[in-house]
Scaffold this motif. Structure first.
Motif, PDB file in Angstrom:
ATOM      1  N   THR A 123       0.819  -1.217   0.000  1.00  0.00           N
ATOM      2  CA  THR A 123       0.000   0.000   0.000  1.00  0.00           C
ATOM      3  C   THR A 123       0.853   1.267   0.000  1.00  0.00           C
ATOM      4  N   LEU A 168       0.748   3.944  -7.379  1.00  0.00           N
ATOM      5  CA  LEU A 168      -0.336   3.201  -8.017  1.00  0.00           C
ATOM      6  C   LEU A 168       0.191   2.344  -9.169  1.00  0.00           C
ATOM      7  N   GLN A 169       1.152   2.866  -9.924  1.00  0.00           N
ATOM      8  CA  GLN A 169       1.726   2.103 -11.024  1.00  0.00           C
ATOM      9  C   GLN A 169       2.447   0.859 -10.514  1.00  0.00           C
ATOM     10  N   LYS A 223       1.930  -0.690  -7.633  1.00  0.00           N
ATOM     11  CA  LYS A 223       0.922  -1.618  -7.097  1.00  0.00           C
ATOM     12  C   LYS A 223       0.349  -2.469  -8.215  1.00  0.00           C
ATOM     13  N   HIS A 224       0.082  -1.850  -9.356  1.00  0.00           N
ATOM     14  CA  HIS A 224      -0.479  -2.548 -10.505  1.00  0.00           C
ATOM     15  C   HIS A 224       0.480  -3.640 -10.975  1.00  0.00           C
ATOM     16  N   VAL A 225       1.767  -3.338 -11.053  1.00  0.00           N
ATOM     17  CA  VAL A 225       2.770  -4.319 -11.464  1.00  0.00           C
ATOM     18  C   VAL A 225       2.819  -5.462 -10.457  1.00  0.00           C
ATOM     19  N   GLU A 265       0.476  -6.458  -8.388  1.00  0.00           N
ATOM     20  CA  GLU A 265      -0.764  -7.249  -8.505  1.00  0.00           C
ATOM     21  C   GLU A 265      -0.706  -8.204  -9.694  1.00  0.00           C
ATOM     22  N   LYS A 266      -0.136  -7.755 -10.825  1.00  0.00           N
ATOM     23  CA  LYS A 266       0.006  -8.616 -11.993  1.00  0.00           C
ATOM     24  C   LYS A 266       0.918  -9.802 -11.686  1.00  0.00           C
ATOM     25  N   ASN A 323      -0.933 -12.184  -9.301  1.00  0.00           N
ATOM     26  CA  ASN A 323      -1.995 -12.910 -10.012  1.00  0.00           C
ATOM     27  C   ASN A 323      -1.413 -13.956 -10.963  1.00  0.00           C
TER      28      ASN A 323
END
Length: 187
Positions: free
Chosen positions: A169, A173-174, A176-178, A180-181, A184
């Motif tokens: 956290t 934001l960028q 975090k997106h990486v 999360e990818k 996943n």
């Protein structure tokens, strides 16, 4: 870089301000107590603000070359008959810091600075820090928006200890997106 070294200087420093020894920073409480001692207890400086343009009025005041960080403020809202006995200053900083939080920080549970090269280059983030400290020194609110890891770094200045408390956290934001990818993909 050397060009950014001035961003590390406090707006409240004077040429004869004592500096902590390298590797031995003052605590945030000690720093605030020292700044409080240097606060001018003479007449307050009047700041006239329009409630509808509060953020711009405040930024204009704090960017002015005549800004004296040791002066206490007396806030006068345009078109409002309020005697400032302290409550108006707290109201001013409460609304101002809310506007700053919405304009310069991102996140839901915890906030982090929005990275925008124009904001950084213009010195607005240093100005935001000056406003926050000026608020705290005058009995206004602080900005309790940071994660424990970021707060620890700001309060103690110890990068190694702060890193131990960082989580996803705290990332942009960028980033975090990486992350999360990657997570996943691994699941």
């Amino acid at each position: 870089s050397d060009d950014e070294s001035e961003l590390m200087d406090s707006a409240f420093d004077t040429p004869d301000s004592p500096r902590p020894a390298p590797g031995n920073p003052c605590s945030l409480r000690e720093e605030l107590n020292d700044l409080q001692k240097n606060f001018d207890h003479g007449p307050k400086e009047k700041l006239r603000v329009d409630e509808e343009d509060l953020l711009n009025d405040a930024i204009t005041y704090y960017k002015d070359s005549d800004f004296n960080p040791s002066k206490r403020l007396r806030i006068v809202y345009t078109g409002q008959p309020a005697a400032d006995t302290g409550g108006v200053v707290r109201q001013f900083y409460t609304h101002l810091l809310a506007a700053i939080t919405d304009s310069f920080f991102q996140g839901k549970e915890y906030r982090s600075p929005i990275y925008n090269s124009d904001i950084v280059a213009s010195g607005l983030m240093k100005l935001v820090g000056t406003i926050i400290v000026h608020s705290i020194l005058q009995g206004g609110p602080g900005v309790p928006i940071f994660s424990p890891g970021i707060y620890y770094y700001l309060a103690k200045g110890n990068v190694e200890e702060a890193l131990k408390g960082l989580t996803v956290t705290d990332c942009s934001l960028q980033m975090k997106h990486v992350i999360e990818k990657v997570v996943n993909t691994c699941n």
